[in-house]
Each structure stands twice: as C-alpha cells, then as structure tokens.
Design a protein around this motif. Structure first.
Motif, PDB file in Angstrom:
ATOM      1  N   PRO A  55       0.824  -1.207   0.000  1.00  0.00           N
ATOM      2  CA  PRO A  55       0.000   0.000   0.000  1.00  0.00           C
ATOM      3  C   PRO A  55       0.860   1.261   0.000  1.00  0.00           C
ATOM      4  O   PRO A  55       1.842   1.344   0.732  1.00  0.00           O
ATOM      5  CB  PRO A  55      -0.814  -0.096   1.282  1.00  0.00           C
ATOM      6  N   PHE A  56       0.491   2.225  -0.826  1.00  0.00           N
ATOM      7  CA  PHE A  56       1.262   3.459  -0.937  1.00  0.00           C
ATOM      8  C   PHE A  56       0.399   4.676  -0.635  1.00  0.00           C
ATOM      9  O   PHE A  56       0.713   5.451   0.248  1.00  0.00           O
ATOM     10  CB  PHE A  56       1.876   3.558  -2.336  1.00  0.00           C
ATOM     11  N   CYS A  57      -0.686   4.835  -1.362  1.00  0.00           N
ATOM     12  CA  CYS A  57      -1.475   6.064  -1.203  1.00  0.00           C
ATOM     13  C   CYS A  57      -2.536   5.939  -0.100  1.00  0.00           C
ATOM     14  O   CYS A  57      -2.885   6.920   0.530  1.00  0.00           O
ATOM     15  CB  CYS A  57      -2.131   6.453  -2.522  1.00  0.00           C
ATOM     16  N   GLY A  58      -3.062   4.756   0.078  1.00  0.00           N
ATOM     17  CA  GLY A  58      -4.091   4.547   1.095  1.00  0.00           C
ATOM     18  C   GLY A  58      -5.432   5.162   0.752  1.00  0.00           C
ATOM     19  O   GLY A  58      -6.296   5.271   1.621  1.00  0.00           O
ATOM     20  N   MET A  59      -5.621   5.548  -0.518  1.00  0.00           N
ATOM     21  CA  MET A  59      -6.899   6.173  -0.872  1.00  0.00           C
ATOM     22  C   MET A  59      -7.417   5.759  -2.252  1.00  0.00           C
ATOM     23  O   MET A  59      -8.190   6.474  -2.872  1.00  0.00           O
ATOM     24  CB  MET A  59      -6.796   7.686  -0.781  1.00  0.00           C
ATOM     25  N   GLY A  60      -6.984   4.604  -2.737  1.00  0.00           N
ATOM     26  CA  GLY A  60      -7.586   4.067  -3.945  1.00  0.00           C
ATOM     27  C   GLY A  60      -7.020   4.565  -5.254  1.00  0.00           C
ATOM     28  O   GLY A  60      -7.644   4.376  -6.300  1.00  0.00           O
ATOM     29  N   VAL A  61      -5.851   5.181  -5.242  1.00  0.00           N
ATOM     30  CA  VAL A  61      -5.300   5.772  -6.462  1.00  0.00           C
ATOM     31  C   VAL A  61      -4.164   4.942  -7.065  1.00  0.00           C
ATOM     32  O   VAL A  61      -4.109   4.728  -8.269  1.00  0.00           O
ATOM     33  CB  VAL A  61      -4.814   7.219  -6.198  1.00  0.00           C
ATOM     34  N   CYS A  62      -3.249   4.445  -6.247  1.00  0.00           N
ATOM     35  CA  CYS A  62      -2.008   3.859  -6.779  1.00  0.00           C
ATOM     36  C   CYS A  62      -2.149   2.400  -7.231  1.00  0.00           C
ATOM     37  O   CYS A  62      -1.335   1.912  -7.993  1.00  0.00           O
ATOM     38  CB  CYS A  62      -0.904   3.968  -5.733  1.00  0.00           C
ATOM     39  N   LEU A  63      -3.126   1.703  -6.753  1.00  0.00           N
ATOM     40  CA  LEU A  63      -3.393   0.291  -7.079  1.00  0.00           C
ATOM     41  C   LEU A  63      -2.331  -0.669  -6.554  1.00  0.00           C
ATOM     42  O   LEU A  63      -2.340  -1.845  -6.907  1.00  0.00           O
ATOM     43  CB  LEU A  63      -3.569   0.082  -8.588  1.00  0.00           C
ATOM     44  N   GLU A  64      -1.432  -0.195  -5.714  1.00  0.00           N
ATOM     45  CA  GLU A  64      -0.370  -1.063  -5.185  1.00  0.00           C
ATOM     46  C   GLU A  64      -0.863  -1.989  -4.082  1.00  0.00           C
ATOM     47  O   GLU A  64      -0.126  -2.851  -3.622  1.00  0.00           O
ATOM     48  CB  GLU A  64       0.792  -0.219  -4.664  1.00  0.00           C
ATOM     49  N   CYS A  65      -2.089  -1.825  -3.657  1.00  0.00           N
ATOM     50  CA  CYS A  65      -2.613  -2.623  -2.546  1.00  0.00           C
ATOM     51  C   CYS A  65      -3.570  -3.706  -3.015  1.00  0.00           C
ATOM     52  O   CYS A  65      -4.268  -4.305  -2.197  1.00  0.00           O
ATOM     53  CB  CYS A  65      -3.323  -1.713  -1.557  1.00  0.00           C
ATOM     54  N   ARG A  76      -8.982  -3.368  -4.381  1.00  0.00           N
ATOM     55  CA  ARG A  76      -8.147  -2.415  -3.626  1.00  0.00           C
ATOM     56  C   ARG A  76      -8.408  -2.598  -2.136  1.00  0.00           C
ATOM     57  O   ARG A  76      -9.485  -2.300  -1.639  1.00  0.00           O
ATOM     58  CB  ARG A  76      -8.462  -0.989  -4.046  1.00  0.00           C
TER      59      ARG A  76
HETATM   60  S1  FES Z   1      -2.900   1.989  -1.341  1.00  0.00           S
HETATM   61 FE1  FES Z   1      -3.069   3.022  -3.218  1.00  0.00          FE
HETATM   62  S2  FES Z   1      -4.857   2.201  -4.151  1.00  0.00           S
HETATM   63 FE2  FES Z   1      -4.753   1.262  -2.198  1.00  0.00          FE
END
Ligand code: FES
Length: 94
Positions: A55-65, A76
């Motif tokens: 997880p990187f952004c924690g708000m649904g943007v980066c898709l890393e989670c 996500r």
């Molecule tokens: S942490 Fe970035 S989309 Fe979930």
C-alpha cells in the motif's frame, strides 16, 4: 451537564481469513489496516518486473494494494472494509 460516565462502545469483531489463516479484525476496518497490523506489507507483485508492492497512497489511487477479496482479484484493499467471513488473498508468490 451530565455527571454520568462516558461509555465507549466496544467495536464488533469479525473473523477474516488471510491467505488461508483465520484471524480477528474490527468490523469496518479497511482491509489494508488489517493486513498491515498483521505484519503483512507486500501484498502483490508488479506484473512487469516482479517487484513486491504494498500500500502506498491509502486512498484508492495507486493500485499497489490490490489483493483478491472473496474471489475477486484486483480488489483495492485500502478502500475495502472487512466483513465477517471475508477471504483475503495476497499475491506475493510467483
Ligand atoms: S494503497 Fe493506493 S490504491 Fe490502495
């Protein structure tokens, strides 16, 4: 002003399964919060270079989670909230 004691509500616990291992979580927690508090940070592999991602952004943007939730790949985890019986699968293998 009331002289009564404040009563903190006790959050409801739910049972979730993480990569086949059952555990407890607070109802309404984000799936990311549950995974990170369980010591699980890498959640998937980058499909291009195979690097572990978390997880990187924690708000649904980066898709890393992205994880698989109840059989739905690409979910996500930061915007999903745990529910009782939820099956969470990370994708760090391979
Ligand atoms: S942490 Fe970035 S989309 Fe979930």
């Amino acid at each position: 002003m009331s002289a009564g004691k404040r009563v903190r509500p006790v959050p409801e616990t739910v049972t979730v399964t993480i990569d086949g291992t059952p555990g407890q979580a607070w109802a309404g927690q984000s799936v990311t919060a549950v995974l990170v508090s369980a010591g699980i940070w890498p959640l998937r592999r980058n499909p291009v270079n195979g690097q572990l991602r978390g997880p990187f952004c924690g708000m649904g943007v980066c898709l890393e989670c992205e994880v698989t939730i109840d059989g739905r790949p690409g979910s996500r985890s930061c915007t999903a909230h745990v529910t009782d019986g939820m099956d969470i699968r990370t994708a760090t293998h391979g």
